[in-house]
Design a protein around this motif. Structure first.
Motif, PDB file in Angstrom:
ATOM      1  N   PRO A   3       0.836  -1.211   0.000  1.00 57.37           N
ATOM      2  CA  PRO A   3       0.000   0.000   0.000  1.00 57.37           C
ATOM      3  C   PRO A   3       0.868   1.258   0.000  1.00 57.37           C
ATOM      4  N   PHE A   4       0.463   2.251  -0.766  1.00 57.84           N
ATOM      5  CA  PHE A   4       1.156   3.538  -0.769  1.00 57.84           C
ATOM      6  C   PHE A   4       0.121   4.652  -0.602  1.00 57.84           C
ATOM      7  N   THR A   5       0.612   5.868  -0.406  1.00 58.12           N
ATOM      8  CA  THR A   5      -0.246   7.018  -0.097  1.00 58.12           C
ATOM      9  C   THR A   5      -0.159   8.061  -1.192  1.00 58.12           C
ATOM     10  N   ILE A   6      -1.305   8.600  -1.569  1.00 61.57           N
ATOM     11  CA  ILE A   6      -1.379   9.729  -2.502  1.00 61.57           C
ATOM     12  C   ILE A   6      -1.832  10.955  -1.726  1.00 61.57           C
ATOM     13  N   ALA A   7      -1.073  12.022  -1.845  1.00 56.99           N
ATOM     14  CA  ALA A   7      -1.385  13.283  -1.175  1.00 56.99           C
ATOM     15  C   ALA A   7      -1.997  14.260  -2.166  1.00 56.99           C
ATOM     16  N   VAL A   8      -2.885  15.119  -1.675  1.00 59.55           N
ATOM     17  CA  VAL A   8      -3.575  16.112  -2.502  1.00 59.55           C
ATOM     18  C   VAL A   8      -3.509  17.455  -1.795  1.00 59.55           C
ATOM     19  N   ASP A   9      -3.163  18.498  -2.546  1.00 56.58           N
ATOM     20  CA  ASP A   9      -3.152  19.862  -2.015  1.00 56.58           C
ATOM     21  C   ASP A   9      -4.206  20.672  -2.757  1.00 56.58           C
ATOM     22  N   THR A  10      -5.231  21.135  -2.054  1.00 57.02           N
ATOM     23  CA  THR A  10      -6.302  21.910  -2.690  1.00 57.02           C
ATOM     24  C   THR A  10      -6.071  23.411  -2.615  1.00 57.02           C
ATOM     25  N   THR A  11      -4.949  23.825  -2.020  1.00 58.36           N
ATOM     26  CA  THR A  11      -4.613  25.255  -1.957  1.00 58.36           C
ATOM     27  C   THR A  11      -3.173  25.483  -2.411  1.00 58.36           C
TER      28      THR A  11
ATOM     29  N   ALA B 243      -8.521  20.488   7.393  1.00 55.14           N
ATOM     30  CA  ALA B 243      -8.554  21.909   7.759  1.00 55.14           C
ATOM     31  C   ALA B 243      -7.401  22.705   7.160  1.00 55.14           C
ATOM     32  N   ASP B 244      -6.293  22.037   6.832  1.00 54.68           N
ATOM     33  CA  ASP B 244      -5.141  22.732   6.235  1.00 54.68           C
ATOM     34  C   ASP B 244      -5.165  22.702   4.710  1.00 54.68           C
ATOM     35  N   GLY B 245      -6.251  22.204   4.110  1.00 59.90           N
ATOM     36  CA  GLY B 245      -6.357  22.156   2.657  1.00 59.90           C
ATOM     37  C   GLY B 245      -5.818  20.896   2.035  1.00 59.90           C
ATOM     38  N   MET B 246      -5.226  20.015   2.843  1.00 65.74           N
ATOM     39  CA  MET B 246      -4.662  18.775   2.330  1.00 65.74           C
ATOM     40  C   MET B 246      -5.701  17.654   2.338  1.00 65.74           C
ATOM     41  N   GLY B 247      -5.469  16.656   1.466  1.00 66.13           N
ATOM     42  CA  GLY B 247      -6.254  15.439   1.449  1.00 66.13           C
ATOM     43  C   GLY B 247      -5.329  14.256   1.278  1.00 66.13           C
ATOM     44  N   TRP B 248      -5.757  13.068   1.731  1.00 67.61           N
ATOM     45  CA  TRP B 248      -4.882  11.898   1.724  1.00 67.61           C
ATOM     46  C   TRP B 248      -5.666  10.667   1.289  1.00 67.61           C
ATOM     47  N   PHE B 249      -5.045   9.872   0.434  1.00 65.88           N
ATOM     48  CA  PHE B 249      -5.565   8.550   0.081  1.00 65.88           C
ATOM     49  C   PHE B 249      -4.518   7.526   0.516  1.00 65.88           C
ATOM     50  N   THR B 250      -4.840   6.745   1.521  1.00 66.15           N
ATOM     51  CA  THR B 250      -3.903   5.739   2.020  1.00 66.15           C
ATOM     52  C   THR B 250      -4.344   4.357   1.549  1.00 66.15           C
ATOM     53  N   GLY B 251      -3.413   3.439   1.578  1.00 68.84           N
ATOM     54  CA  GLY B 251      -3.732   2.060   1.221  1.00 68.84           C
ATOM     55  C   GLY B 251      -3.974   1.836  -0.258  1.00 68.84           C
ATOM     56  N   VAL B 252      -3.433   2.707  -1.105  1.00 67.83           N
ATOM     57  CA  VAL B 252      -3.577   2.532  -2.555  1.00 67.83           C
ATOM     58  C   VAL B 252      -2.646   1.409  -3.010  1.00 67.83           C
ATOM     59  N   THR B 253      -3.120   0.534  -3.874  1.00 71.64           N
ATOM     60  CA  THR B 253      -2.291  -0.545  -4.409  1.00 71.64           C
ATOM     61  C   THR B 253      -2.429  -0.606  -5.922  1.00 71.64           C
ATOM     62  N   ALA B 254      -1.398  -1.115  -6.594  1.00 79.20           N
ATOM     63  CA  ALA B 254      -1.411  -1.254  -8.050  1.00 79.20           C
ATOM     64  C   ALA B 254      -0.363  -2.271  -8.459  1.00 79.20           C
TER      65      ALA B 254
END
Length: 528
Positions: free
Chosen positions: A150-158, A199-210
């Protein structure tokens, strides 16, 4: 993929949003000026919050400076030479007995425009200048992506993006839904899961597999429709992720930390093979020849998404389908439809593949289509993308590998030649025209398709005609914007901007057959 068709005319406690399109300015037919008789300016007008995106709820407060209950209207000015004040359609409200007012209304998406409140009896508030932030988001993989782990994808909305000052200081919409998707083909994205903005504008997707190999992901931040907010969805650029075979890396049990440095520099990385070391509005054919009213009119003035219906018109079923088989993205930016070849506006490697926006649900065999067009480019050291504005058959069974397409404009960022014309089976009609740089100008391009002729227009004047029905396909046609790149080849960074797109019936106004005759030639090419 699920499409959300978001209506824009929405009752908001007695206030209805329908921002008048650019059609109410010199781009359109003559219209009355509801502000021309305003004799006095008094009182005050403020709005909050000061940092906002298109479609976000703004609270307007102030006073007309005169006591008494009065009916009020909200007016807008585009701030271009020759523009006038015009009413925001559908708005209604009244002042309190002391002349004050306060109301919430979705924000316009453009920058450099003005709003004011006008009261019955010839009094107007001072205007306020509005400049929306441009919503955007970036994504990246935290650490390495390894097959079976599993790996993590990070998202910045700001994000604060290079050469995108409108992204600096973006508001945070905590709790906004984020959707992670994997590309199946140019138009199909498979949903893998959802998350929310923190609250800081970040988002996270954990446990991604491929599985091992190259996978293309994107993240959509979904619509915000709470209260008076009418904010359409927005997606990242396609992000190419190399998923490594476990034998290529050492396993690590180190905890995942937030990669702070990536918040301002995250840029999608293309596959290795693809890498390499506005003034006054011009005249339109629709206003010159009386084509109004519109069947549909996309002005992109109020925070819409690609799947929102048109602002006005009798055909309200349309939406835009985005396509990308490379690094490009179709989005809405600063009040226009926008095709961009890569994340970085500063140029550099990573401009490859074809990007398209196709109008769906509003096709017709005969009629008029018109759009404003301009280009952006940050570099000129590689090959230009081929930029196309076309009519294409909407039904796949009618496409005939491009042999029925009608080209309103074929241009490139660093060329002074425009090509236009039509195809019909084994024959094509082609015209060329010397043009000023579309990086510095914004012409209106249009075409009229009747049973017995096709005529092309540039800034309201006919530039070519094919008479007779030989070039007319008689199948439902729809508008398509394309930025075509050679597969696997690096191109100059390019942005395609269309401030508005409009459709008209064939039986309104004057039909035009006076363009220069286009000569036929043999057609041998077949488009996939």
């Amino acid at each position: 993929m699920r499409h959300l068709h978001t209506a824009l005319a929405l009752a908001l406690g007695g206030l209805v949003l329908t921002l008048a399109p650019a059609a109410a300015t010199p781009d359109e037919a003559p219209a009355s000026d509801p502000g021309s008789r305003v004799a006095a300016r008094a009182g005050s007008l403020t709005y909050s919050p000061q940092s906002y995106v298109g479609g976000q709820a703004l609270t307007f407060s102030g006073s007309l400076g005169r006591s008494g209950v009065r009916r009020i209207t909200l007016q807008q000015h585009m701030n271009r030479p020759g523009d006038r004040w015009f009413a925001v359609r559908g708005f209604s409200g009244t002042t309190a007995a002391d002349g004050s007012f306060s109301f919430s209304f979705p924000a316009p998406a453009m920058g450099g425009i003005r709003f004011r409140v006008v009261g019955k009896g010839g009094v107007a508030s001072p205007p306020v200048s509005l400049r929306a932030k441009g919503q955007d988001l970036t994504m990246w993989v935290v650490g390495q992506a390894v097959a079976g782990l599993p790996f993590t994808i990070a998202v910045d909305t700001t994000p604060s993006l290079v050469r995108r000052p409108e992204t600096i200081g973006l508001p945070v919409f905590a709790g906004r839904t984020l959707t992670l998707q994997r590309r199946v083909d140019g138009t199909t994205w498979e949903t893998l899961g959802t998350s929310t903005v923190q609250a800081d504008g970040m988002g996270w997707f954990t446990g991604v597999t491929a599985a091992a190999g190259t996978v293309v992901y994107r993240v959509r931040q979904e619509d915000v429709m709470s209260g008076a907010n009418r904010i359409g969805w927005m997606q990242t650029f396609p992000t190419y992720v190399t998923v490594l075979d476990p034998g290529q890396v050492l396993r690590s049990s180190a905890p995942v930390h937030r990669p702070v440095a990536m918040r301002t520099s995250a840029t999608p990385t293309p596959p290795p093979a693809a890498r390499r070391g506005a003034g006054a509005a011009s005249t339109t054919a629709s206003s010159r020849y009386g084509w109004y009213p519109t069947l549909w009119d996309y002005t992109w003035e109020a925070g819409q998404s690609l799947t929102s219906p048109p602002d006005v018109g009798s055909v309200r079923t349309g939406w835009w389908q985005d396509y990308s088989d490379g690094a490009g993205r179709v989005s809405r930016q600063n009040g226009g439809l926008y095709l961009d070849s890569q994340r970085s506006n500063a140029g550099g490697p990573g401009d490859f593949g074809t990007t398209r926006a196709t109008l769906r649900g509003a096709a017709q065999a005969y009629g008029r289509w018109e759009a404003r067009l301009r280009l952006k480019s940050a570099e000129a050291t590689a090959t230009d993308f081929t930029v196309l504005v076309e009519l294409v058959p909407e039904r796949p069974e009618d496409y005939a590998c491009g042999r029925r397409n009608i080209v309103l404009a074929q241009v490139a960022a660093h060329s002074s030649t425009m090509t236009f014309g039509a195809r019909a089976d084994t024959v094509q009609w082609t015209g060329t025209r010397r043009i000023p740089s579309l990086v510095h100008t914004s012409p209106a391009v249009a075409v009229e398709v009747a049973r017995d002729h096709i005529t092309w227009f540039w800034d309201g004047r006919p530039i070519g005609t094919v008479k007779g029905g030989e070039a007319v396909s008689d199948v439902p046609m729809t508008l398509r914007f394309s930025m075509v790149g050679a597969p696997g080849a690096e191109h100059n960074q390019t942005g395609v901007v269309s401030d508005w797109q409009r459709g008209f019936a064939i039986d309104r106004g004057k039909q035009v057959r006076s363009g220069a005759a286009l000569r036929p030639s043999a057609l041998t090419a077949c488009e996939a």
